[in-house]
Motif scaffolding. Structure first.
Motif, PDB file in Angstrom:
ATOM      1  N   PRO A  15       0.771  -1.249   0.000  1.00  0.00           N
ATOM      2  CA  PRO A  15       0.000   0.000   0.000  1.00  0.00           C
ATOM      3  C   PRO A  15       0.803   1.301   0.000  1.00  0.00           C
ATOM      4  O   PRO A  15       0.310   2.325  -0.475  1.00  0.00           O
ATOM      5  CB  PRO A  15      -0.826  -0.098   1.286  1.00  0.00           C
ATOM      6  N   LEU A  16       2.015   1.278   0.538  1.00  0.00           N
ATOM      7  CA  LEU A  16       2.721   2.560   0.686  1.00  0.00           C
ATOM      8  C   LEU A  16       3.975   2.573  -0.186  1.00  0.00           C
ATOM      9  O   LEU A  16       4.863   1.735  -0.023  1.00  0.00           O
ATOM     10  CB  LEU A  16       3.087   2.761   2.165  1.00  0.00           C
ATOM     11  N   ARG A  17       4.039   3.539  -1.120  1.00  0.00           N
ATOM     12  CA  ARG A  17       5.110   3.562  -2.115  1.00  0.00           C
ATOM     13  C   ARG A  17       6.178   4.593  -1.753  1.00  0.00           C
ATOM     14  O   ARG A  17       5.948   5.506  -0.957  1.00  0.00           O
ATOM     15  CB  ARG A  17       4.533   3.913  -3.509  1.00  0.00           C
ATOM     16  N   GLY A  18       7.350   4.470  -2.404  1.00  0.00           N
ATOM     17  CA  GLY A  18       8.372   5.489  -2.263  1.00  0.00           C
ATOM     18  C   GLY A  18       7.845   6.822  -2.804  1.00  0.00           C
ATOM     19  O   GLY A  18       6.931   6.841  -3.640  1.00  0.00           O
ATOM     20  N   LEU A  19       8.428   7.906  -2.315  1.00  0.00           N
ATOM     21  CA  LEU A  19       7.970   9.242  -2.738  1.00  0.00           C
ATOM     22  C   LEU A  19       8.319   9.457  -4.217  1.00  0.00           C
ATOM     23  O   LEU A  19       9.360   8.976  -4.690  1.00  0.00           O
ATOM     24  CB  LEU A  19       8.648  10.313  -1.885  1.00  0.00           C
ATOM     25  N   ASP A  20       7.466  10.206  -4.916  1.00  0.00           N
ATOM     26  CA  ASP A  20       7.724  10.383  -6.355  1.00  0.00           C
ATOM     27  C   ASP A  20       8.605  11.604  -6.630  1.00  0.00           C
ATOM     28  O   ASP A  20       8.279  12.462  -7.434  1.00  0.00           O
ATOM     29  CB  ASP A  20       6.422  10.425  -7.161  1.00  0.00           C
ATOM     30  N   THR A  21       9.756  11.637  -5.940  1.00  0.00           N
ATOM     31  CA  THR A  21      10.700  12.737  -6.158  1.00  0.00           C
ATOM     32  C   THR A  21      11.503  12.498  -7.445  1.00  0.00           C
ATOM     33  O   THR A  21      12.272  13.345  -7.871  1.00  0.00           O
ATOM     34  CB  THR A  21      11.673  12.877  -4.970  1.00  0.00           C
ATOM     35  N   PHE A  22      11.375  11.301  -8.033  1.00  0.00           N
ATOM     36  CA  PHE A  22      11.912  10.993  -9.359  1.00  0.00           C
ATOM     37  C   PHE A  22      10.973   9.934  -9.941  1.00  0.00           C
ATOM     38  O   PHE A  22      10.213   9.296  -9.189  1.00  0.00           O
ATOM     39  CB  PHE A  22      13.379  10.517  -9.286  1.00  0.00           C
ATOM     40  N   PRO A  23      10.995   9.751 -11.280  1.00  0.00           N
ATOM     41  CA  PRO A  23       9.931   8.942 -11.891  1.00  0.00           C
ATOM     42  C   PRO A  23       9.749   7.548 -11.278  1.00  0.00           C
ATOM     43  O   PRO A  23       8.615   7.098 -11.098  1.00  0.00           O
ATOM     44  CB  PRO A  23      10.352   8.851 -13.360  1.00  0.00           C
ATOM     45  N   GLU A  24      10.859   6.851 -10.957  1.00  0.00           N
ATOM     46  CA  GLU A  24      10.699   5.478 -10.437  1.00  0.00           C
ATOM     47  C   GLU A  24      10.596   5.438  -8.917  1.00  0.00           C
ATOM     48  O   GLU A  24      10.604   4.349  -8.339  1.00  0.00           O
ATOM     49  CB  GLU A  24      11.864   4.573 -10.865  1.00  0.00           C
ATOM     50  N   GLY A  25      10.490   6.598  -8.268  1.00  0.00           N
ATOM     51  CA  GLY A  25      10.383   6.618  -6.799  1.00  0.00           C
ATOM     52  C   GLY A  25       9.337   5.633  -6.273  1.00  0.00           C
ATOM     53  O   GLY A  25       9.594   4.880  -5.324  1.00  0.00           O
ATOM     54  N   PRO A  26       8.146   5.603  -6.890  1.00  0.00           N
ATOM     55  CA  PRO A  26       7.104   4.691  -6.391  1.00  0.00           C
ATOM     56  C   PRO A  26       7.396   3.204  -6.641  1.00  0.00           C
ATOM     57  O   PRO A  26       6.619   2.352  -6.208  1.00  0.00           O
ATOM     58  CB  PRO A  26       5.856   5.132  -7.175  1.00  0.00           C
ATOM     59  N   TYR A  27       8.494   2.875  -7.306  1.00  0.00           N
ATOM     60  CA  TYR A  27       8.903   1.463  -7.422  1.00  0.00           C
ATOM     61  C   TYR A  27       9.426   0.957  -6.071  1.00  0.00           C
ATOM     62  O   TYR A  27       9.477  -0.234  -5.821  1.00  0.00           O
ATOM     63  CB  TYR A  27      10.027   1.288  -8.450  1.00  0.00           C
ATOM     64  N   CYS A  28       9.876   1.901  -5.238  1.00  0.00           N
ATOM     65  CA  CYS A  28      10.374   1.545  -3.910  1.00  0.00           C
ATOM     66  C   CYS A  28       9.170   1.403  -2.979  1.00  0.00           C
ATOM     67  O   CYS A  28       8.075   1.867  -3.300  1.00  0.00           O
ATOM     68  CB  CYS A  28      11.267   2.648  -3.358  1.00  0.00           C
ATOM     69  N   ILE A  29       9.400   0.769  -1.825  1.00  0.00           N
ATOM     70  CA  ILE A  29       8.292   0.720  -0.874  1.00  0.00           C
ATOM     71  C   ILE A  29       8.679   1.342   0.461  1.00  0.00           C
ATOM     72  O   ILE A  29       9.840   1.329   0.852  1.00  0.00           O
ATOM     73  CB  ILE A  29       7.727  -0.713  -0.678  1.00  0.00           C
ATOM     74  N   ARG A  30       7.668   1.899   1.083  1.00  0.00           N
ATOM     75  CA  ARG A  30       7.817   2.461   2.419  1.00  0.00           C
ATOM     76  C   ARG A  30       6.893   1.707   3.353  1.00  0.00           C
ATOM     77  O   ARG A  30       5.939   1.052   2.899  1.00  0.00           O
ATOM     78  CB  ARG A  30       7.435   3.947   2.399  1.00  0.00           C
ATOM     79  N   ALA A  31       7.184   1.830   4.644  1.00  0.00           N
ATOM     80  CA  ALA A  31       6.321   1.209   5.644  1.00  0.00           C
ATOM     81  C   ALA A  31       6.193   2.184   6.801  1.00  0.00           C
ATOM     82  O   ALA A  31       7.147   2.920   7.095  1.00  0.00           O
ATOM     83  CB  ALA A  31       6.952  -0.097   6.123  1.00  0.00           C
ATOM     84  N   THR A  32       5.016   2.230   7.408  1.00  0.00           N
ATOM     85  CA  THR A  32       4.815   3.077   8.593  1.00  0.00           C
ATOM     86  C   THR A  32       3.849   2.364   9.539  1.00  0.00           C
ATOM     87  O   THR A  32       3.078   1.496   9.092  1.00  0.00           O
ATOM     88  CB  THR A  32       4.172   4.440   8.256  1.00  0.00           C
ATOM     89  N   PRO A  33       3.864   2.740  10.807  1.00  0.00           N
ATOM     90  CA  PRO A  33       2.924   2.110  11.744  1.00  0.00           C
ATOM     91  C   PRO A  33       1.469   2.256  11.286  1.00  0.00           C
ATOM     92  O   PRO A  33       0.705   1.297  11.347  1.00  0.00           O
ATOM     93  CB  PRO A  33       3.154   2.871  13.053  1.00  0.00           C
TER      94      PRO A  33
END
Ligand code: SAM
Length: 310
Positions: free
Chosen positions: A268-286
């Motif tokens: 559900p939570l993607r990397g920030l789109d500070t560059f085109p493929e940013g959302p290919y990364c994943i983030r996690a939060t509580p």
């Protein structure tokens, strides 16, 4: 930053150590002890509904179980005997996503205390070679004990600065996979009150810059092993400087021969789109994923591409 008002109760995650046991046996063990097994979760919301003396299988990782937040299994036989590892779900993602086939040669660049190393060894089924580095002697000693308890045998520990390792050493000739989980601000870790680590302590601009430059250096070196195919990068930081910014710099420099893998599209939570493929990364939060704050990116070598820059 999470305020005490929005305190999140994170489930207690338990990774079954497949080197010593299997998921079915561990589930049966807890059931015999009086825990109620809720089956397989189908959404993150299911992980919020676990009562005391209940547990559930995670929806993403098959060998991961989730218990009520107040469950303490540190004294439990299955833990002290190394059949289960108490490891946050987010921290299980890097080895799971790197997924080296049994028999491969793998580097864990910043390995202590070794939770991801033991996870990698389980994925390798102890077949292959796992080179694990760490600078910190004490942490490395703890790691030796943990790996022994977990039944890991395919590893070679080195008390060594990873950034000084020579990638052209014939020893690393067959290394195809590298995991880079370097020191970071730790700003994603929630404390006992379920608040993120104190931001003042973790995130002075100067400190972030120093960490980011180490993270970039370690990642850059990981990508320079001659036969590397995949490199996974993770931090338990929520700061863009240590996450997307580092990845963006790496792509700028090595982009002609590597690409970012689009990780777990259903996450559900993607990397920030500070560059085109940013959302290919994943983030996690509580709040979004019921885990500590975390970031993961995976690089893959472009077929047939060679390093052209130093
Ligand atoms: N991967 C570990 C795990 O899952 O258990 C956690 C690693 S922790 C985030 C970062 C580690 O990097 C620390 O143990 C630290 O001692 C180590 N480290 C810091 N600088 C290093 C360097 N230059 N070379 C190797 N290890 C380093």
């Amino acid at each position: 930053k999470v305020s005490s008002k929005e305190a999140y109760q994170l489930p207690r995650y338990v990774r079954v150590n497949l080197l010593k046991s299997n998921t079915e046996d561990v589930i049966d063990y807890f059931k015999r002890e009086g825990y109620t097994y809720l089956g397989q979760a189908t959404s993150i919301a299911d992980l919020r509904q676990i009562d005391r003396k209940q547990f559930i299988s995670d929806l993403h990782l098959s060998e991961l179980l989730a218990f009520h937040p107040k469950t303490d299994l540190h004294e439990h036989f299955l833990y002290t005997a190394g059949h289960i590892i108490l490891q946050d779900k987010a921290s299980c993602l890097p080895a799971y996503l790197l997924s080296p086939p049994a028999g491969s040669h793998v580097i864990d660049a910043c390995a202590a205390p070794g939770n991801k190393t033991s996870h990698l060894a389980a994925i390798l089924r102890n077949k292959g070679k796992l080179f694990a580095f760490d600078l910190d002697t004490k942490r490395l000693a703890t790691m030796g004990t943990l790996l022994l308890r977990a039944g890991v045998t395919c590893h070679e520990l080195a008390n060594q600065d990873f950034t000084l390792v020579d990638p052209s050493d014939p020893k690393y000739q067959d290394v195809n996979y590298v995991l880079v989980d370097p020191s970071c601000s730790g700003s994603g870790i929630v404390n006992r009150l379920n608040q993120f680590t104190d931001e003042e302590e973790s995130a002075s601009a100067q400190r972030l810059q120093a960490l980011a430059s180490f993270q970039y250096k370690a990642l850059s070196l990981a990508l320079s092993f001659p036969n590397v195919e995949r490199v996974i990068y993770s931090t338990c930081s929520i700061h863009c400087e240590e996450n997307e910014d580092v990845v963006k710099e790496i792509l700028k420099r090595h982009g002609n021969r590597i690409r970012l893998v689009n990780l777990m599209p259903s996450w559900p939570l993607r990397g920030l789109d500070t560059f085109p493929e940013g959302p290919y990364c994943i983030r996690a939060t509580p709040s979004d994923t019921l885990t500590n704050g975390f970031f993961v990116a995976m690089f893959e070598k472009q077929p047939g591409e060679k390093e052209t820059e130093q």
